[in-house]
Design an enzyme around this catalytic site. Sequence first.
Site, PDB file in Angstrom:
ATOM      1  N   GLY A   1       0.846  -1.157  -0.105  1.00 38.49           N
ATOM      2  CA  GLY A   1       0.106   0.129   0.024  1.00 38.49           C
ATOM      3  C   GLY A   1       0.687   1.085  -0.028  1.00 38.49           C
TER       4      GLY A   1
ATOM      5  N   CYS B   1       6.146   0.282   7.369  1.00 35.72           N
ATOM      6  CA  CYS B   1       5.587   1.322   6.570  1.00 35.72           C
ATOM      7  C   CYS B   1       6.909   1.651   5.621  1.00 35.72           C
ATOM      8  CB  CYS B   1       5.547   2.269   7.569  1.00 35.72           C
ATOM      9  SG  CYS B   1       5.061   3.970   6.780  1.00 35.72           S
ATOM     10  N   LEU B   2       6.656   1.883   4.362  1.00 38.26           N
ATOM     11  CA  LEU B   2       7.714   2.276   3.620  1.00 38.26           C
ATOM     12  C   LEU B   2       8.319   3.487   3.853  1.00 38.26           C
ATOM     13  CD1 LEU B   2       6.267   1.428   0.336  1.00 38.26           C
ATOM     14  CD2 LEU B   2       7.739  -0.178   1.241  1.00 38.26           C
TER      15      LEU B   2
ATOM     16  N   GLN C   1       3.378  10.002   1.006  1.00 36.25           N
ATOM     17  CA  GLN C   1       4.534   9.355   1.112  1.00 36.25           C
ATOM     18  C   GLN C   1       5.405   9.535  -0.033  1.00 36.25           C
ATOM     19  OE1 GLN C   1       2.628   5.270   2.126  1.00 36.25           O
ATOM     20  NE2 GLN C   1       4.431   5.355   3.233  1.00 36.25           N
TER      21      GLN C   1
ATOM     22  N   HIS D   1      -2.392   7.635   6.836  1.00 37.89           N
ATOM     23  CA  HIS D   1      -1.281   8.397   6.340  1.00 37.89           C
ATOM     24  C   HIS D   1      -1.900   9.750   5.658  1.00 37.89           C
ATOM     25  CE1 HIS D   1       2.427   6.700   5.973  1.00 37.89           C
ATOM     26  NE2 HIS D   1       1.958   5.236   5.582  1.00 37.89           N
TER      27      HIS D   1
ATOM     28  N   HIS E   1      -4.309   1.703   7.468  1.00 37.97           N
ATOM     29  CA  HIS E   1      -3.149   2.284   7.685  1.00 37.97           C
ATOM     30  C   HIS E   1      -2.788   3.356   6.711  1.00 37.97           C
ATOM     31  CE1 HIS E   1       1.662   1.558   8.004  1.00 37.97           C
ATOM     32  NE2 HIS E   1       1.634   2.330   6.753  1.00 37.97           N
ATOM     33  N   GLU E   2      -2.986   3.018   5.376  1.00 36.24           N
ATOM     34  CA  GLU E   2      -3.007   4.156   4.319  1.00 36.24           C
ATOM     35  C   GLU E   2      -3.667   5.371   4.594  1.00 36.24           C
ATOM     36  OE1 GLU E   2      -0.534   3.905   2.597  1.00 36.24           O
ATOM     37  OE2 GLU E   2      -0.383   1.591   2.905  1.00 36.24           O
TER      38      GLU E   2
HETATM   39 NI    NI Z   1       2.906   3.374   5.758  1.00 34.74          NI
END
Ligand code: NI
Length: 179
Positions: free
Chosen positions: A46, A92-93, A51, A138, A134-135
């Site tokens: 995701g 998380c990226l 991000q 963000h 989660h997204e």
């Molecule tokens: Ni993340």
Amino acid sequence: MAVLEIRLLGDPVLRERAAHVDAVDDEVRRLAGDMFDTMYEADGVGLAAPQVGIARRLIVVDSRDPDVEPMAVINPRVVTSSSETDRAEEGCLSIPGIREVVERPGRAVIEGLDLEGRPIRVEAKGLLARIFQHEIDHIDGILFIDRISPLKRRFALRRWDKVKPVTDHVPPDATKGGL
Ligand code: NI
């Protein structure tokens, strides 16, 4: 299509409340395409527009479930979520190298728009429900480390200080398996 630079913890764009997308146009579709490229390049499941430095309400999700299509959702929101919760490890990226167990509602109904501007509704459970929550966090400037205990967060941030990349660019190997 292009792979974009993933912003890391400490970048203020990750803490902004992202702006509503008013028009689903070619620019938004191009951004969604680039976000899919970026997510797959990083082996993520995701990715949210902040991000990649864009404070707009757009997410892409691919839970890698053969029965569930990859999705881009514009202005996504959780309309209902279950009172029963699941605990599972998340990464998380934008915080590569850090993983923690996060408790979240086990099921969630998400509404938003698709890339043609049509309303969509997703009834998600398990990993898919977790990714969506989660997204959507963000785009409200919330990170998964905000959803763990203060003590665990302190330890996680101390570890992050040791493992965080020294440049603006994420080393590819450090990003595997994040959201
Ligand atoms: Ni993340």
